[in-house]
Write an enzyme that holds these catalytic residues in place. Structure first.
Site, short mmCIF file in Angstrom:
data_model
loop_
_atom_site.label_atom_id
_atom_site.label_comp_id
_atom_site.label_asym_id
_atom_site.label_seq_id
_atom_site.Cartn_x
_atom_site.Cartn_y
_atom_site.Cartn_z
N LYS A 160 0.58 5.59 8.17
CA LYS A 160 1.24 5.80 6.88
C LYS A 160 0.20 5.92 5.76
O LYS A 160 0.31 6.79 4.88
CB LYS A 160 2.21 4.65 6.60
CG LYS A 160 2.89 4.68 5.24
CD LYS A 160 2.21 3.83 4.19
CE LYS A 160 2.18 2.37 4.56
NZ LYS A 160 1.56 1.54 3.48
N LYS A 186 -7.27 1.59 -2.48
CA LYS A 186 -6.80 1.19 -1.15
C LYS A 186 -6.79 2.37 -0.18
O LYS A 186 -7.16 2.23 0.99
CB LYS A 186 -5.42 0.55 -1.24
CG LYS A 186 -4.84 0.15 0.11
CD LYS A 186 -5.71 -0.88 0.84
CE LYS A 186 -5.20 -1.18 2.25
NZ LYS A 186 -3.91 -1.87 2.28
N SER A 239 0.87 -1.18 0.00
CA SER A 239 0.00 0.00 0.00
C SER A 239 0.90 1.23 0.00
O SER A 239 1.49 1.57 1.03
CB SER A 239 -0.90 0.00 1.24
OG SER A 239 -1.79 -1.09 1.22
#
Length: 295
Positions: free
Chosen positions: A237, A169, A93
């Site tokens: 993140k 995502k 990701s």
């Protein structure tokens, strides 16, 4: 098929082993952290370059954008070993913007590139029930689909452009993060008001508030079981990716920004390695009340 797999962490390890169970040959780079089952299942070579040189398909499952760049384009990086026609699949990701750049650089070597981030955590990786969100050319997707089906249950080709999977995502991670915070606030409210949070969770699970986060992470919160399925530092993140992308789009994501800061508080208090359901501890701290306090 000869599959190179780089990134054998909490999720990557079971994903790779599921490919092995599906009859494919695995090639992985040497790491001190390689577990015995991986060493038994795979051919171990020295560097990412060596992995790519022996692979028909190369899969990456790494923590962050700089990790992908280093593995692909650093010294002895995978890009140096790629043969024309190799399919590169990044299941990490990472930044949608950087993904598009990486794809162009890999395409210039005569190779196809798919971004295919996943959702479902450690449990989904082990059970091969991951949700896979793919961006990239139609032909490359069709070539990779049998591999995705060995690792996941919900397989969606989001679009033919690289970066589409990463955009999807990021959207997923926004929803999950905000849902975790919503469940946290609801359970802290219920407990502080004198209700049993476990019974409140059971009651609302049958209504419109039902969700996988309430089902799985609500139980973690009540039990105080925060061993990582997906680490707080990684979800933070992902929200950083959302906010940096939103800035580039002149887009406001106010609630995403708030939850990103709550994750930052978790990390400041030593919770970076905990499961993202441990976000509730920030709300508990603000309320000076733990839902696990039996007093």
């Amino acid at each position: 098929m000869k599959i190179g797999f780089i990134g054998l962490g909490i999720m990557g390890r079971p994903m790779a082993l599921n490919l092995k169970k599906g009859g494919h040959e695995l090639i992985v780079p040497e790491r001190a952290s390689l577990t015995g089952d991986v060493r038994e299942a795979a051919r171990v070579v020295a560097t990412p370059r060596d992995v790519a040189a022996e692979s028909e398909t190369l899969i990456l499952m790494l923590p962050d954008t700089p990790d992908v760049e280093t593995v692909l384009f650093g010294e002895n990086g995978a890009a140096e070993g790629l043969r024309k026609g190799t399919l590169v699949i990044d299941m990490s990701s990472i930044s949608p913007i950087e993904t598009r750049d990486y794809a162009k650089r890999i395409n210039a070597k005569g190779c196809d590139y798919l971004d295919a981030p996943v959702s479902g955590g450690e449990v989904g990786a082990k059970q091969a029930t991951l949700t896979v969100m793919i961006g990239g050319p139609d032909a490359a997707f069709e070539r990779a689909k049998p591999l995705f089906e060995l690792m996941g249950k919900t397989i969606t080709h989001v679009g033919p452009e690289n970066g589409a999977g990463q955009v999807c995502k990021v959207a997923n991670q926004i929803i999950v993060a905000l849902n975790i915070q919503a469940v946290s606030e609801a359970l802290v409210f219920a407990s502080r008001a004198g209700a049993d949070p476990a019974k409140v969770r059971a009651a609302i699970s049958g209504g419109f508030a039902a969700s996988r986060v309430l089902e799985l992470h609500g139980e973690r919160m009540i039990k105080g079981s925060f061993d990582p399925g997906f680490k707080i530092k990684l979800h933070q993140k992902d929200l950083n990716l959302a906010l940096s992308s939103a800035k580039a789009l002149d887009l406001a994501l106010p609630n995403t920004a708030v939850v990103q800061q709550l994750f930052a508080s978790c990390i400041a208090h030593g919770g970076a390695e905990q499961d993202h359901s441990a976000l509730i501890q920030v709300t508990e701290g603000l309320a000076a009340h733990s839902i696990r306090d039996k007093k």
